[in-house]
Design an enzyme around this catalytic site. Structure first.
Site, short mmCIF file in Angstrom:
data_model
loop_
_atom_site.label_atom_id
_atom_site.label_comp_id
_atom_site.label_asym_id
_atom_site.label_seq_id
_atom_site.Cartn_x
_atom_site.Cartn_y
_atom_site.Cartn_z
N ASP A 176 48.24 52.27 18.05
CA ASP A 176 48.80 52.94 16.95
C ASP A 176 47.75 52.88 15.76
OD1 ASP A 176 48.51 50.24 16.18
OD2 ASP A 176 50.82 50.01 16.22
N GLU B 162 43.85 41.99 20.33
CA GLU B 162 44.16 41.40 19.28
C GLU B 162 45.05 39.86 19.44
OE1 GLU B 162 46.37 45.56 18.13
OE2 GLU B 162 45.81 44.34 20.02
N ARG C 67 56.11 49.21 19.52
CA ARG C 67 55.94 49.97 18.33
C ARG C 67 55.71 51.40 18.78
NH1 ARG C 67 52.78 45.37 16.86
NH2 ARG C 67 53.78 44.14 15.52
N ASP D 97 45.82 47.66 20.02
CA ASP D 97 47.08 48.49 20.08
C ASP D 97 46.68 49.88 19.80
OD1 ASP D 97 48.37 46.32 20.98
OD2 ASP D 97 49.30 46.15 18.99
N HIS E 113 52.90 56.93 22.75
CA HIS E 113 53.59 55.99 23.36
C HIS E 113 54.81 56.76 24.16
CE1 HIS E 113 50.74 53.53 21.23
NE2 HIS E 113 51.69 53.41 20.25
N GLU F 175 47.55 50.97 13.17
CA GLU F 175 46.88 49.60 12.82
C GLU F 175 45.91 49.15 14.01
OE1 GLU F 175 48.59 45.57 11.19
OE2 GLU F 175 50.12 46.72 12.23
N TYR G 25 55.05 49.07 25.17
CA TYR G 25 54.60 48.77 23.56
C TYR G 25 55.80 48.89 22.89
CZ TYR G 25 51.45 48.57 19.50
OH TYR G 25 51.20 48.22 18.43
#
Length: 952
Positions: A98, A11, A321, A96, A366, A100, A319
């Site tokens: 997750d 991203e 989040r 990432d 994570h 999203e 990470y």
């Protein structure tokens, strides 16, 4: 077919550069720069699809099918990705790990439509080992996570686009409602409602100084004749007692203090020592990092996440989040090793600590947020590579991680009780036994506290907490001196307002929203005007009260805390594959046996009284409303209820809980400050009046007051004579002169001399002898400034407009200017430069420190410190820069040679500019140039017309 490279898509451009260095030449790493497509705007939907998708960009009647488009800003990015994909033999989607990130990967696949094999590449830290391991251990796309994210996106669109228009029509245009945003706003408003309803209670206690072996310490009254003395926690929010305690008033407390002083001694009746332990805190999750960064570093949630993102992308932390508090085996070993190295073998327990998160959702893949790598870099070792905010946050994360694997802290709390028999006091009559206590805690082993201690939010009735102090050794039966008894008043306090940190904690405790979205949600609440910040506290606006009132009355379920948390649980169930996306959306929107659907609620709203929503009763005659220019009181006249209510402005910085009935009456009774006569202008005999207008206070110069007008002596307000009847002709009068007050000025305190100065602005400071241009000082939209022709320079204060001299103004103009701002104060100063004869200074500019003599600027090279620059080095740097000559202007190009006609590249539309001339053209030259250009343009048009005619 020739062997191509593997294309890796991430991203972030920062991640792209870091990962490319770890993977080498066999890979091409590119960035999508976040999402590449989203739900379409209405204007982007083709006419044929308007009926199905037109309202939400979602076809709610056909499985909630979304209409996605690539945004205009991402068309170039998508084109670059497609170009790179043509030369690749494999695609690795490294967004990432997750929901999203999984959705971004899915959107990339849907848009790029790769014909080569593709895999999902995931990692939780950007280190060489982690990236190489991720390449070797790819997986399939997790469609359950994609479903969860897409459901969230569709849900938020349906919620926002159905509810927000109701707010526009009934409260104020431009407002928004959201699934988590509205619940967060309600929390802030509910807390303010509690504060508004709170009734404070007064109570008194007595402190004194006890002394043993010459060592004084503070003792506090806790019991009187065996009855407990009242504390703040003994009262409820209505000011009533919750249990039987002794409540002292001022008179009783003062009499008791005097009696204690008169006796002068007390007997130790109890000495109690209790051992205790404190365990370390778990490593950071997204939520706890935001909370602690707010408490300890005064960072907003948004700022904390932004800095954490930079640290992650640069490879310094894992990470950011995550809901997990778990650490990998390597991370546990790294933390324990550093703890031992820094604090000794006893700093860690025999077995590693294991932390488990209470969360059960799918984002638990994570680790906790920790320093990256198998060996943690200390804050000192990375300080030169990070900016100040990054250093502070990395230090916090490093300490928390290391401390999480350290030993418990051990302490011992000693409490001493001293009894004072006041019956022996002179004139005491029937005295009472007053018991005082003092506590002291001593840490026998600090353990994890050597590295880290968690911050605390503001607490109610904090004054009641016992003071921790060092106590002397005493035993039961010892007689101690007791003196300096002091009666102290206290009042109970309401619950503190939410800060960003405590709001994040409350949202998480209620199960509302995802920690990764809290920062943006709180930012939206503030940006929409639902809350303002007073220090760290979030204060709701009156507009937020109206919005919450409307949602509570007409969308009760949607703003209910439990319902909102249940939505989050359902989304987690979809992420785990336990719930079907389409079935769930159908139930939410159209309704089911267990709930009313959103469409049914919106279609059956009925009448909404906008005026009632925008009304908060303060007293029997005063109602709070807010309008275009802020809050105000609408005051009815009890003697004439049908008369038009009086309007009284409410200061915007007055918090809702501070607008009590008494404060409202104070505002109503306050004299009118507007239209206050300041005096006569001696230059023209006109009257100067200060007014408070819709855009702020200002001075106005009026014609002298006529004999028919009157001035209210108590307020200074001009009361105009009766106006002529409507329809009568009125002569046109010249517009009166006006001048706005400075921000530092007040309507109540401004005087005639200052008003006259304001009317004379802009002030002429003098003439620049070098250019013969006039320099003026004035106030503008962005603050005070100097103006010389087209060149303006900011001033540091409004007072300088009146005070600055020509010499000072010339000195400001002599300093270098960057854009619209002047260089900051000198970091170092030297003697005059031998060439220019002007003093050499080192200043701090927007691109870093630089050396200047006012004519030539040289940036100090990276790696060289300001303190390393001597006078000789500075002189040499300036001489080298002069020898190079001025840098070419941006956009300047050398004239291109004429070449044979070629096919135009689509991106090259603008013609190249010729180099700027060194000397200014005269007016005649400019006119000639314009004439020549016009003739050339006419000739070109004529030639084109001839070609067309020949072709016909």
């Amino acid at each position: 077919m020739a062997q191509g490279k593997k294309l890796v898509i991430v991203e972030s451009p920062t991640k792209m550069r870091s990962i490319q260095g770890y993977l080498g030449d066999g890979f091409e790493v590119l960035s999508s720069v976040g999402h590449i497509r989203d739900l379409a705007d209405k204007k982007d939907i083709p006419a044929a699809d308007k009926q199905a998708y037109g309202k939400y960009s979602i076809d709610v009647d056909h499985d909630f099918d979304p209409y996605y488009v690539v945004s205009d800003r991402k068309t170039k990015t998508v084109a670059e990705l497609k170009r790179a994909l043509k030369n690749a033999d494999e695609l690795l989607l490294a967004t990432d790990e997750d929901r999203e990130g999984e959705a971004i990967a899915w959107h990339l696949l849907e848009t790029l439509k790769p014909k080569v094999p593709y895999r999902r590449m995931v990692f939780h830290e950007i280190t060489k080992d982690a990236i190489q391991a991720a390449v070797e251990n790819t997986r399939e796309l997790d469609l359950a996570l994609v479903d969860a994210q897409e459901t969230r996106r569709i849900l938020d669109r349906l919620y926002g686009w159905d509810v927000s228009p109701v707010l526009w029509y009934k409260v104020k245009s431009g407002l928004s409602a959201g699934r988590v945003q509205s619940a967060a706003t309600r929390m802030i408003v509910d807390r303010e409602r509690e504060r508004m309803a709170f009734v404070s209670a007064e109570y008194w206690d007595v402190d004194a100084q006890a002394s043993a072996s010459g060592t004084p310490f503070t003792v506090r009254l806790v019991r009187l004749d065996g009855g407990a003395i009242a504390r703040g926690t003994d009262f409820d929010d209505n000011g009533a007692l919750k249990k039987a305690v002794v409540v002292l008033d001022e008179k009783a407390a003062a009499a008791l203090a005097a009696a204690v002083d008169a006796v002068g001694t007390g007997t130790v009746t109890k000495v109690e020592a209790k051992p205790g332990t404190r365990s370390p805190y778990a490593p950071f999750t997204t939520s706890t990092l935001q909370q602690e960064a707010g408490r300890k570093l005064s960072m907003s949630a948004k700022q904390a996440m932004s800095v954490a993102q930079r640290l992650y992308e640069k490879g310094y932390i894992t990470y950011m989040r995550t809901d997990s508090t778990a650490l990998s085996t390597q991370a546990v070993q790294a933390a324990r090793s550093q703890a031992v190295a820094l604090y000794g073998d006893a700093a860690v327990p025999l077995k590693p600590r294991v932390y488990k998160s209470k969360s059960k959702n799918a984002q638990e893949a994570h680790e906790a947020i920790r320093p990256s790598g198998e060996q943690f870099r200390t804050p000192a070792s990375v300080s030169s590579q990070l900016d100040r905010e990054e250093q502070r946050l990395y230090d916090l994360i490093w300490k928390r991680t290391v401390a999480s694997q350290m030993s418990d802290a051990k302490y011992e709390t000693t409490t001493v009780t001293i009894a004072v028999d006041t019956s022996t006091a002179p004139g005491a009559g029937a005295g009472k036994v007053a018991e005082f206590t003092a506590s002291g805690t001593v840490y026998t082993f600090k353990g994890f506290l050597e590295a880290y201690e968690e911050g605390r939010d503001e607490r109610r009735n904090a004054a009641d907490a016992a003071e921790n102090q060092s106590l002397p050794a005493v035993a039961v039966g010892d007689v101690l001196g007791v003196s300096e008894a002091d009666a102290k008043p206290h009042r109970t306090t309401p619950k503190p307002r939410y800060t960003e940190a405590s709001l994040v904690k409350a949202l998480e405790e209620h199960g509302i929203g995802r920690p990764s979205t809290f920062a943006s949600i709180i930012g939206t609440v503030i940006d929409r005007g639902y809350a303002t910040k007073r220090g760290q506290a979030l204060v709701p606006t009156w507009m937020a009260f109206s919005v919450v009132r409307l949602l509570e009355q007409h969308f009760a379920d949607l703003i209910d805390y439990d319902f909102t948390a249940a939505l989050e649980d359902d989304l987690d169930a979809i992420a785990r594959g336990e719930q079907k996306r389409i079935e769930w959306l159908h139930s939410f929107y159209f309704g089911s046996d267990s709930q009313v659907g959103l469409r049914q609620v919106v279609d059956n709203l009925g009448e909404i009284d906008a005026r009632a929503l925008n009304a908060t009763r303060i007293t029997d005659t005063a109602t709070l409303r807010f309008g275009k220019y802020g809050p105000y009181l609408e005051v009815a006249d009890p003697a004439n209820p049908d008369a038009k209510p009086r309007i009284v402005n409410v200061p915007e910085d007055l918090a809702p809980d501070e607008l009590t009935a008494a404060k409202a009456q104070e505002l109503i009774d306050a004299p009118v400050a507007g239209d206050r006569v300041l005096g006569e202008n001696p230059a023209n005999g006109k009257i100067l009046v200060v007014k408070d207008g819709r855009f702020g206070p200002y001075i106005q110069e009026n014609d002298p007051v006529s004999e028919d007008d009157q001035v209210d002596e108590s307020t200074g307000e001009v009361v105009e004579a009766t106006k002529p009847k409507r329809g009568a002709k009125k002569e046109a009068a010249p517009k009166p002169r006006t001048a706005s007050l400075f921000r530092s000025m007040s309507v109540d305190t401004i005087d005639l001399d200052t008003a006259l100065k304001l009317l004379e602005l802009p002030r002429v400071v003098g003439v620049d002898p070098a250019t013969d241009e006039e320099i003026t000082a004035q106030n503008g939209r962005f603050g005070p400034y100097l103006k010389k022709g087209a060149d303006s320079r900011s001033l540091e204060s409004e007072q300088q407009i009146f005070d600055i001299t020509l010499e000072q103004a010339l000195e400001i103009y002599a300093q270098p200017k960057y854009g619209a701002r002047r260089a900051s104060s000198a970091l170092a100063e030297f003697d005059a430069d031998p060439t220019s004869g002007k003093p050499i200074r080192i200043r701090d500019g927007r691109f870093g420190a630089y050396v200047t003599d006012g004519e030539t600027n040289v940036t100090i090279p990276r790696g060289q410190q300001v303190q390393d620059i001597t006078f000789e080095i500075a002189v040499q740097m300036l001489a080298d820069k002069r020898a190079k000559g001025p840098a070419p202007k941006r956009g300047a190009r050398t004239a291109a040679k004429k070449a044979a006609p070629v096919k135009k590249a689509p991106a090259k539309a603008a013609a190249k500019k010729a180099p700027a001339k060194t000397a200014a053209k005269s007016d005649a030259d400019k006119a000639a140039a314009r004439s020549a250009a016009a003739k050339k343009a006419a000739a070109t048009r004529a030639a084109n017309a001839a070609k067309k005619q020949a072709g016909a």
